[in-house]
Design a protein around this motif. Structure first.
Motif, PDB file in Angstrom:
ATOM      1  N   LEU A 191       4.098  33.041 -13.631  1.00 15.00           N
ATOM      2  CA  LEU A 191       4.678  32.819 -14.950  1.00 15.00           C
ATOM      3  C   LEU A 191       5.878  33.724 -15.196  1.00 15.00           C
ATOM      4  O   LEU A 191       6.848  33.335 -15.840  1.00 15.00           O
ATOM      5  CB  LEU A 191       3.614  33.044 -16.027  1.00 15.00           C
ATOM      6  CG  LEU A 191       2.448  32.054 -16.042  1.00 15.00           C
ATOM      7  CD1 LEU A 191       1.401  32.464 -17.064  1.00 15.00           C
ATOM      8  CD2 LEU A 191       2.949  30.643 -16.322  1.00 15.00           C
ATOM      9  N   CYS A 245       3.931  24.005 -12.840  1.00 12.34           N
ATOM     10  CA  CYS A 245       4.679  24.603 -11.723  1.00 12.34           C
ATOM     11  C   CYS A 245       5.555  23.565 -11.029  1.00 12.34           C
ATOM     12  O   CYS A 245       5.095  22.485 -10.666  1.00 12.34           O
ATOM     13  CB  CYS A 245       3.682  25.208 -10.723  1.00 12.34           C
ATOM     14  SG  CYS A 245       4.458  25.883  -9.248  1.00 12.34           S
ATOM     15  N   THR A 283      -0.055  24.675 -15.259  1.00  6.55           N
ATOM     16  CA  THR A 283       1.043  25.541 -15.703  1.00  6.55           C
ATOM     17  C   THR A 283       2.394  24.828 -15.654  1.00  6.55           C
ATOM     18  O   THR A 283       3.401  25.383 -16.098  1.00  6.55           O
ATOM     19  CB  THR A 283       1.131  26.813 -14.834  1.00  6.55           C
ATOM     20  OG1 THR A 283       1.471  26.438 -13.486  1.00  6.55           O
ATOM     21  CG2 THR A 283      -0.169  27.578 -14.836  1.00  6.55           C
TER      22      THR A 283
END
Length: 398
Positions: free
Chosen positions: A46, A76, A74
């Motif tokens: 992050l 990604c 997330t």
């Protein structure tokens, strides 16, 4: 936070392997960060927004599949490289899982791996991010409807090559939209918009009209064919076959010159109207192709009942021919099945000579992909075709 270029995060509990990966990456001017525990890894992910991630599937605290799930959560967008000592089959299964979750997998490395294989993944497969159209200026249905009505959408052509003779025998027609204010709007944005708002029939008619106008003036007209895509929403129109026939006859284009491509899921739609339309198109002399074959769930019995002319093998299998034994088996089986059913086999996504040679050895009929040519605007395609034929000394009547 923007993505950091040439930044690699390694999640691997084998220090020796991680050190080797790091050494190779640093030699390519990467900033390298190694983690043995998933939690610090995710914190760094992050914070650093790396361009690349190398992930070992076998971890003591959290296995690789769990890590992939969290990476997807997330959002990604890093280029992911999967490693494992469990063998190619496990890696390919994990790769498929990652693709399903929308992750950007650029390759797999069975342990032990060759340093050169890692270098190629780090240097040749940079993360590809499509610039998103801002929500405030996203295309509206009204804007798309106007663009279709005013024929503001254009077409590009991608050739299909006969693998054995190297002749260009067909061109697939693809639609493009370049709005003066919004810029280039990708097909995966405006096609779903058209589908969900009842504009696909008008869009298809617009594409067909431009394709026919181009085709009758193209060198390909004398000896080849062209292909356009049809959606399920078009096939439920019981008058579609008549309209396509009329459009072709109006410009003296024989029906057998046009290939109509439908996705595997569309072809297997067993509603009466869809099946009637497909059958009527074949009765009129048009050819039918199943696109993206291998990505759906059709049975051989369903396939045998369809009035098909060709099968297009999905690029997800073709592009992995050199690296996946399973992909090779699927492509081989599809080509054999097509031959047994009297159908033409077309391989999509051919990007290098090695894949083309493999397809030739398997007996595939046609090939399509960047190795042959990217999609080209109509005028540019015709120039490319003339140059190609001249280079291979192909006679105009052949």
């Amino acid at each position: 936070m923007s993505q950091a270029e040439n930044t690699l995060l390694i999640l691997d509990d084998d220090a020796a392997v991680a050190q080797t990966i790091g050494f190779i990456a640093k030699g390519l001017d990467f900033s390298v960060h190694h983690f043995e525990d998933p939690e610090p890894f995710f914190e760094a992910l992050l914070m650093l927004q790396p361009s690349h991630v190398a992930l070992d599937l076998i971890m003591p605290r959290m296995d690789g599949i769990e890590v992939l799930r969290r990476l997807a959560q997330t959002g990604c967008n890093a280029s992911l490289i999967l490693t494992s000592g469990m063998g190619q089959k496990v890696l390919e299964s994990a790769q498929a899982t990652a693709f399903e979750r929308g992750l950007n997998i650029v390759g797999v490395l069975p342990k032990p791996f060759r340093p050169q294989a890692l270098r190629e993944l780090l240097t040749q497969h940079q993360t590809k991010q499509r610039p998103a159209v801002p929500f405030s200026t996203a295309p509206t249905v009204a804007l798309l409807a106007t663009a279709i009505e005013q024929k503001k959408l254009s077409i590009v052509l991608q050739p299909k090559m006969d693998i054995h003779s190297q002749r260009i025998v067909c061109a697939e027609v693809l639609s493009r939209w370049n709005d003066p204010e919004l810029g280039i709007i990708p097909p995966d944005t405006f096609i779903p918009l058209a589908e969900s708002h009842g504009l696909m029939q008008a869009l298809t008619a617009c594409v067909l009209d431009q394709a026919l106008q181009w085709f009758v003036g193209s060198p390909l007209f004398a000896y080849g064919s062209f292909a356009i895509n049809l959606s399920t929403s078009c096939l439920v129109d019981v008058h579609l076959a008549d309209r396509i026939e009329a459009a072709c006859l109006n410009l003296d284009v024989a029906p057998q010159k046009l290939i109509l491509e439908v996705t595997e899921s569309t072809a297997m739609d067993r509603t009466a109207d869809c099946f009637d339309t497909l059958t009527r198109l074949r009765l009129k002399g048009f050819r039918l192709s199943v696109d993206d074959f291998g990505t759906g769930y059709s049975s051989l019995a369903q396939l045998a009942r369809m009035p098909l002319s060709e099968i297009k093998i999905d690029k997800s299998f073709v592009m992995k021919l050199q690296s996946s034994a399973d992909a090779l088996k699927i492509v081989d089986a599809t080509i054999r099945m097509a031959k047994g059913m009297g159908l033409t086999s077309v391989a999509e996504g051919v990007e290098n000579a090695e894949v083309l040679n493999t397809l030739k050895s398997l007996g595939c009929s046609l090939a399509q992909g960047y190795f042959i040519s990217r999609p080209l605007p109509a005028a540019q395609f015709d120039i490319w075709l003339k140059d190609y034929r001249a280079a291979f000394k192909i006679n105009a009547e052949s």
